[in-house]
Design an enzyme around this catalytic site. Structure first.
Site, PDB file in Angstrom:
ATOM      1  N   SER A 166       0.855  -1.186   0.000  1.00  0.00           N
ATOM      2  CA  SER A 166       0.000   0.000   0.000  1.00  0.00           C
ATOM      3  C   SER A 166       0.887   1.231   0.000  1.00  0.00           C
ATOM      4  O   SER A 166       2.002   1.195   0.529  1.00  0.00           O
ATOM      5  CB  SER A 166      -0.895  -0.002   1.256  1.00  0.00           C
ATOM      6  OG  SER A 166      -1.463   1.269   1.481  1.00  0.00           O
ATOM      7  N   TYR A 178      -0.860  -1.129  10.588  1.00  0.00           N
ATOM      8  CA  TYR A 178      -1.092  -1.459   9.178  1.00  0.00           C
ATOM      9  C   TYR A 178       0.034  -0.927   8.299  1.00  0.00           C
ATOM     10  O   TYR A 178       0.542  -1.639   7.433  1.00  0.00           O
ATOM     11  CB  TYR A 178      -2.444  -0.883   8.740  1.00  0.00           C
ATOM     12  CG  TYR A 178      -2.765  -1.067   7.278  1.00  0.00           C
ATOM     13  CD1 TYR A 178      -3.133  -2.312   6.775  1.00  0.00           C
ATOM     14  CD2 TYR A 178      -2.721   0.016   6.399  1.00  0.00           C
ATOM     15  CE1 TYR A 178      -3.436  -2.470   5.429  1.00  0.00           C
ATOM     16  CE2 TYR A 178      -3.026  -0.133   5.057  1.00  0.00           C
ATOM     17  CZ  TYR A 178      -3.382  -1.387   4.573  1.00  0.00           C
ATOM     18  OH  TYR A 178      -3.689  -1.548   3.247  1.00  0.00           O
TER      19      TYR A 178
END
Length: 255
Positions: free
Chosen positions: A146, A159
């Site tokens: 990401s 995350y």
């Protein structure tokens, strides 16, 4: 229009989280290339698998299970191999981008989130690589990262840490298993507006601010991620490995 990658026809593909969001688009994308697709997910995706059969003429193999449980994950990969032959294309897609305050993170939360967002990537890769080596086959692994960690986003530090780890893991696996003909690359999407994102995180102000950062003034949809994934999983990217390819509409720059 999605390009055609002839070498994907008949390929044994395994997608984590392939029944919803980006994963569902990937499952359909591989099916439309003529691949044999299996996917694992925690929620019942039987109806989705049936809808894919109606849409593409081929039913993917849905295996219900938890990727953070190695026994469940390994059993799913083994079942896919039994049905379709050794997995030669692994797409580690499943993730949990739960928002959290750093000061609220407990040891249990840390372990649970790392297990899902990083540990499962390692162990799925490990199990697929063992199968490839036993069969003497080359393989392709695509790890979903990401741009969140590249941007230094706040609000979900566990995350972003996991996604930074995915890039490092990708590079190390590429180096270690390149001599076996196994290529490992990462794909780092921007903010893809899945239904989950729309339901939980996407408010008008946040959407406008993010679009302002993009060079291309169109929000990303799951369909935008399909062709880049197929490219990395195919022979079109034959000499690419250990790379992190960004698909984000032009928010971050690499190189």
């Amino acid at each position: 229009m999605t390009p055609t990658f002839p070498d994907l026809a008949g390929a044994s593909v395994f997608v984590t989280g392939g029944g919803s969001g980006i994963g569902a688009a990937l499952t359909e994308g591989f099916l439309r290339q003529g691949a044999k697709v299996a996917f694992i997910g925690r929620s019942d995706a039987t109806a989705f698998a049936e809808s894919m059969e109606a849409a593409t003429g081929t039913k993917p193999l849905f295996i219900q299970g938890d990727i953070s449980d190695n026994a469940s994950l390994f059993a799913a990969i083994d079942r896919a191999a039994e049905a379709h032959g050794p997995v030669t294309r692994l797409v580690n897609n499943a993730a949990n981008d739960d928002r959290h305050g750093t000061l609220d993170v407990t040891e249990d939360y840390w372990r649970r989130m790392i297990d899902v967002n990083l540990g499962a990537y390692l162990f799925a890769s490990q199990h697929v690589i063992r199968g490839l080596r036993d069969a003497g086959l080359p393989g392709r692994i695509v790890n979903f990262s990401s741009i969140s960690y590249i941007m230094g986003n706040a609000g979900y530090a566990v995350y972003t840490a996991a996604n930074a780890g995915i890039t490092g893991l990708t590079r190390s696996l590429a180096r270690e298993f390149g001599p076996d003909g196994i290529r490992v690359n990462a794909l780092a999407p921007g903010w893809v507006l899945t239904q989950k994102q729309l339901d939980l995180w996407a408010d008008p102000e946040g959407l406008a601010a993010h679009l302002g950062r993009q060079c291309l003034k169109e929000h990303l949809a799951p369909e935008h991620i399909v062709a880049p994934t197929l490219f990395l999983a195919s022979d079109a990217s034959a000499m690419m490995t250990g790379q992190a390819m960004v698909v984000d509409g032009g928010v971050v720059t690499t190189g």
